[in-house]
Enzyme design. Sequence first.
Site, mmCIF file in Angstrom:
data_model
loop_
_atom_site.group_PDB
_atom_site.id
_atom_site.type_symbol
_atom_site.label_atom_id
_atom_site.label_comp_id
_atom_site.label_asym_id
_atom_site.label_seq_id
_atom_site.Cartn_x
_atom_site.Cartn_y
_atom_site.Cartn_z
ATOM 1 N N GLY A 212 57.266 109.703 57.369
ATOM 2 C CA GLY A 212 57.387 109.743 58.825
ATOM 3 C C GLY A 212 57.235 111.147 59.382
ATOM 4 O O GLY A 212 56.279 111.839 59.061
ATOM 5 N N THR A 235 43.044 108.177 55.138
ATOM 6 C CA THR A 235 42.196 109.029 55.980
ATOM 7 C C THR A 235 42.477 108.683 57.445
ATOM 8 O O THR A 235 42.453 107.511 57.809
ATOM 9 C CB THR A 235 40.694 108.750 55.721
ATOM 10 N N ASP A 239 45.431 111.588 62.432
ATOM 11 C CA ASP A 239 44.692 111.447 63.696
ATOM 12 C C ASP A 239 45.271 110.305 64.527
ATOM 13 O O ASP A 239 45.414 110.415 65.751
ATOM 14 C CB ASP A 239 43.201 111.199 63.427
ATOM 15 N N SER A 269 47.281 102.130 60.649
ATOM 16 C CA SER A 269 45.950 102.700 60.373
ATOM 17 C C SER A 269 45.683 102.851 58.878
ATOM 18 O O SER A 269 44.536 102.784 58.449
ATOM 19 C CB SER A 269 45.782 104.050 61.072
ATOM 20 N N LYS A 272 43.892 99.885 56.567
ATOM 21 C CA LYS A 272 42.467 99.531 56.570
ATOM 22 C C LYS A 272 41.610 100.721 56.178
ATOM 23 O O LYS A 272 42.033 101.877 56.317
ATOM 24 C CB LYS A 272 42.047 99.047 57.965
#
Length: 290
Positions: A212, A235, A239, A269, A272
């Site tokens: 976190g 990856t 972002d 995120s 996937k």
Amino acid sequence: MITVIGSLNMDLIVQMDAFPKQGETILGQAFQTVPGGKGANQAVAAARLGHEVAMIGCVGKDSFGEALRSVLQQEHIQTGAIVSSPSALTGIANILIYNNDNRIVVVPGANYELSPSHLEASKHLIQKSQMVIIQLEIPKETTAYAIRMCKEAGVPILLNPAPAANFDVQWMEDITYLTPNETECAEIFNEPIDHLLEKYPNKLIITLGSDGARYSDGTYPIHVPGYMTTAVDTTGAGDTFNGALAYALVEGQSLDEAVYFANIAASLSVEKFSAQGGMPTLDAVFARMA
Ligand code: ADP
């Protein structure tokens, strides 16, 4: 509106059975082109949650540049301030993947042509933004100029200091939020984390991968735990965290709520493949929070 000032890259990904040795030519298994660059990724993260987003950046006059613009347009991101370099090609990242190991070469290309004069030409966007997000995959003088412009316009800045080598500690005074991961934090400050959190309350938010994030509210150090999940591809986790944090803050959430929200978004995120591929919608984040 959120404005992102930053990079756009095309990631050229080759999967292989072994890395080639010096002078050797081998056959790869698969090839993919995937849109990336921290700037574009963070813009997509905020836009997919439903906020109005504009991007300021620089691509080449080539097919990758066109493709990256059109990917952002499909995400309803304003691309009018993405300029085309007359000479440099669109930035790329050449990524070789074998087992869980990778070797990456980034060629910044047109990203390093984004200049203070381009920012001046898009001053209207910056002035009407509720927040500006910046990373460091553009020239350092452009980042410095962007920070000055935001300060003059009274617009809050969320700065994600990656790559950390392009950060200047003098910027701390004018930045509203700084979001390094642990490695970047160590590279920038070289001070114990507890001390740093105390020094920069409600400003320094350190991301900790699956653990976190941490920050201080001025009274206590706060650890907002990550959401436990099975990661397929991390990856773009950072972002997504940054785009979602900006989204939550401009929507009026407290820093505590916003960091929690950003952790949830980033956890979705990593489930996937590819940076932009796994970025969630608002409904998906709410569903996980429920
Ligand atoms: P970066 O991607 O920039 O290196 P981090 O690895 O710290 O940054 O990840 C950013 C955020 O993404 C974390 O704060 C967390 O919310 C989320 N995250 C990263 N990895 C995982 C994971 N394996 N499981 C769940 N959440 C993750």
